[in-house]
Write a protein that holds these residues in place. Sequence first.
Motif, PDB file in Angstrom:
ATOM      1  N   ARG A  55      66.876  32.839 -80.450  1.00 37.06           N
ATOM      2  CA  ARG A  55      65.824  33.343 -79.579  1.00 37.06           C
ATOM      3  C   ARG A  55      64.474  32.880 -80.098  1.00 37.06           C
ATOM      4  O   ARG A  55      64.273  32.729 -81.289  1.00 37.06           O
ATOM      5  N   ASN A  56      63.606  32.659 -79.136  1.00 40.58           N
ATOM      6  CA  ASN A  56      62.290  32.167 -79.506  1.00 40.58           C
ATOM      7  C   ASN A  56      62.383  30.875 -80.311  1.00 40.58           C
ATOM      8  O   ASN A  56      61.650  30.667 -81.277  1.00 40.58           O
TER       9      ASN A  56
ATOM     10  N   GLU B 174      58.240  39.032 -68.503  1.00 37.03           N
ATOM     11  CA  GLU B 174      58.496  39.131 -69.946  1.00 37.03           C
ATOM     12  C   GLU B 174      59.647  40.106 -70.222  1.00 37.03           C
ATOM     13  O   GLU B 174      60.524  39.840 -71.040  1.00 37.03           O
ATOM     14  N   ARG B 175      59.631  41.230 -69.507  1.00 40.24           N
ATOM     15  CA  ARG B 175      60.665  42.237 -69.742  1.00 40.24           C
ATOM     16  C   ARG B 175      62.053  41.703 -69.396  1.00 40.24           C
ATOM     17  O   ARG B 175      62.989  41.824 -70.185  1.00 40.24           O
TER      18      ARG B 175
ATOM     19  N   ALA C 230      63.371  39.195 -71.839  1.00 33.38           N
ATOM     20  CA  ALA C 230      63.889  39.842 -73.047  1.00 33.38           C
ATOM     21  C   ALA C 230      65.272  40.453 -72.796  1.00 33.38           C
ATOM     22  O   ALA C 230      66.175  40.340 -73.625  1.00 33.38           O
ATOM     23  N   GLU C 231      65.457  41.082 -71.621  1.00 39.45           N
ATOM     24  CA  GLU C 231      66.756  41.701 -71.312  1.00 39.45           C
ATOM     25  C   GLU C 231      67.857  40.647 -71.273  1.00 39.45           C
ATOM     26  O   GLU C 231      68.941  40.816 -71.845  1.00 39.45           O
TER      27      GLU C 231
ATOM     28  N   ALA D 270      68.597  39.201 -74.746  1.00 40.11           N
ATOM     29  CA  ALA D 270      69.428  40.051 -75.598  1.00 40.11           C
ATOM     30  C   ALA D 270      70.900  39.928 -75.205  1.00 40.11           C
ATOM     31  O   ALA D 270      71.782  39.825 -76.063  1.00 40.11           O
TER      32      ALA D 270
END
Length: 693
Positions: free
Chosen positions: A252-253, A273-274, A277-278, A281
């Motif tokens: 990630r990233n 953004e949210r 991220a979901e 993950a």
Amino acid sequence: MPTTSDRRASRSGAPARPDGLTPSERKLLQLGLRTPQDLIVHLPLRYEDETRIHAVGGLVPGQAAQVDVTVIRSEVQLRPRRQLHAVVEDGTGRIALRWLHFYPNQQKQLQAGAALRVRGEVRRGFDGLEMVHPHIGRQEEPLPSSLTPVYPSTAGLTQGYLRKAIARALDIADLSDTLPEALREQHGLMPFRDAIRLLHNPPPDVSEASLREKGHPAWKRIKFDELLAQQLSLAIAREERMRQHAHQLSVRNGALEQALRSSLPFQLTEAQERVIAEIGADLTRAHPMHRLLQGDVGSGKTIVAAFAATQAIDSGQQVAIMAPTELLATQHFDKLMGWLAPLGISVCWLTGSLTGKKRKEALQAIESGSAQLIVGTQALIQEGLSFARLGLIILDEQHRFGVGQRLQLSRKGEEVETTIIPHQLHMSATPIPRTLAMTFFADLDVSVIDTLPPGRTPVVTKLADNARRDEVIQRVVAEVRQGRQAYWVCPLVQESEALQLQTAEDTFQSLAGLLPDLRIGLIHGRLPTAEKSRVMDAFRSGEYDVLVATTVIEVGVDVPNASLMVVEHAERFGLAQLHQLRGRVGRGSAQSVCVLMYQSPLSLIARQRLRAMYETTDGFEIARRDLDLRGPGEFLGIRQSGTDILRFASLAEDTQLVEKAQEAVGLMRSRYPGHARRHMHRWMKGKQDFLRT
Ligand code: ADP
Ligand code: MG
């Protein structure tokens, strides 16, 4: 009537067919009614009240009635078209009967003086009340003491036959309860046996309204059963998925992701953004992701897909992005190339129209793994295409894919011997109301982009009668004078694709004739892919002022300078479709307008749809109204599958039952696995597959 001896007779007699079935039996199979179990859950659509004789003098239009009458006269009339017409009376009044299709012996039955029992729907005719195509019986027949069920049927299968077949099935089928006593009591549910018998043979004291509106406890029990079966199968699907393995895309990233972030010309919204991220993950887990990304048209889902893709590519895996049309695939390809190629990612394009040497090269790149991101259409899930290491599949506008295709996709992984299954991200602009998501997509995790990128001005919607077409055309001219562009969407011709095409060409010709100063383009589904791309590119780069289009532009097309959309015969389009179309404008900072032209008079449902479009631009609100107007089947695009997933329960009305059923799933699976199995068997035969898509 279909007794066993009949069946034997037909087997040996003349009408016997190779499969040894009578025509009625074959029709039963067409309805999916194979076993007694199937027949007992084939429940009435409605009930007819044949228990009473009405007085003709008291009839009102809209009423379903049964009257005992004497024929005064009857004749075959030729105007306005050939029809059989009769006038009958009882002591209290007269009513007309009409048949537009009839047999000669029907006329004999209606000779003056004949005493008949007539049943049908009363309506207002030319000359007082009438019944069209009523059912005719004999007055001596005893009246039934209870309501008569009317079953869903198909042409050539009579209600009488169905009723007998179901009555027999009720005698021999297993009617034992699949719910444990404790659960039934907890929710106050009737025993299955009682409920099912009542619905097939309602006792005299049951009100027709409670059956019609499905408020009767017997219906409640059936609806609960249906919802529970569905929830159980979703739970099973989810469990199966948790047993499957996926590559952990755990970088990630990573370098690519960071590079993408810093190259973007805009700031991601908080919502974007949210969800990034979901999804991120999920991708790090060892089980395949199965996530639905929902976001209204224009909310910016494509860039979210790009971020998911970089995570997979950073982790050394390939990514496939599938779009429902070539046009959209091409647009995605261009956009993703723009974002990702500068980062050194190799992006490849594959659709059905790619042929020859180029196709071979693409396939090789996919198989060798040198292509990292593959953008295309259904061609990506075709037989024989093998990816070197496919870690993530992204399905855009997932609701546009047929159930079959989605199924093929979910099986794609399963067939692979390694049992490593790609992660799946589904994207959809058709917002799914909460109850629907909960019920049908319980096996999908859902992420929602609930805000639009800043700087958008909501589209203003105007309704215009076709009679005002000239004004609408002037509006197009005015828009173009301001340096902006317009879409002109041609009417949908559902019956024929050829006709649809013709209409598009005619519209193009007529607009081009009326507006010689404007540069007008035409795009439709039958154009070769290369030509479609050329037209689209030309429109995007401003070489055309107006794009005359069919619904090929419905999904995903993104041209920010287009600020006016005209939809002709908007009354022929569905609500979701209109919302998608309207989403093609309002993508830039200019005030955008969507003009929905309609042909009056409007049907009630068309009026409601247009009003909804006029009143709101909120995709969720539109979806909610669409659900009310159409029901979930059409909503999910499953009409073509022929499988009505929910036959009895209504998601809009039975929310409490939905919640109860969800609650019961855990208990059924942990404490009563035998019951759960029998329950599934009774309700879900052949449907599990559907729920996994
Ligand atoms: P959809 O969700 O309908 O697929 P797109 O991904 O096509 O929407 O995005 C619509 C437009 O908005 C595109 O031109 C895209 O580049 C742009 N966009 C996406 N995210 C943002 C943002 N955060 N700020 C500004 N523009 C954005
Ligand atoms: Mg999109």
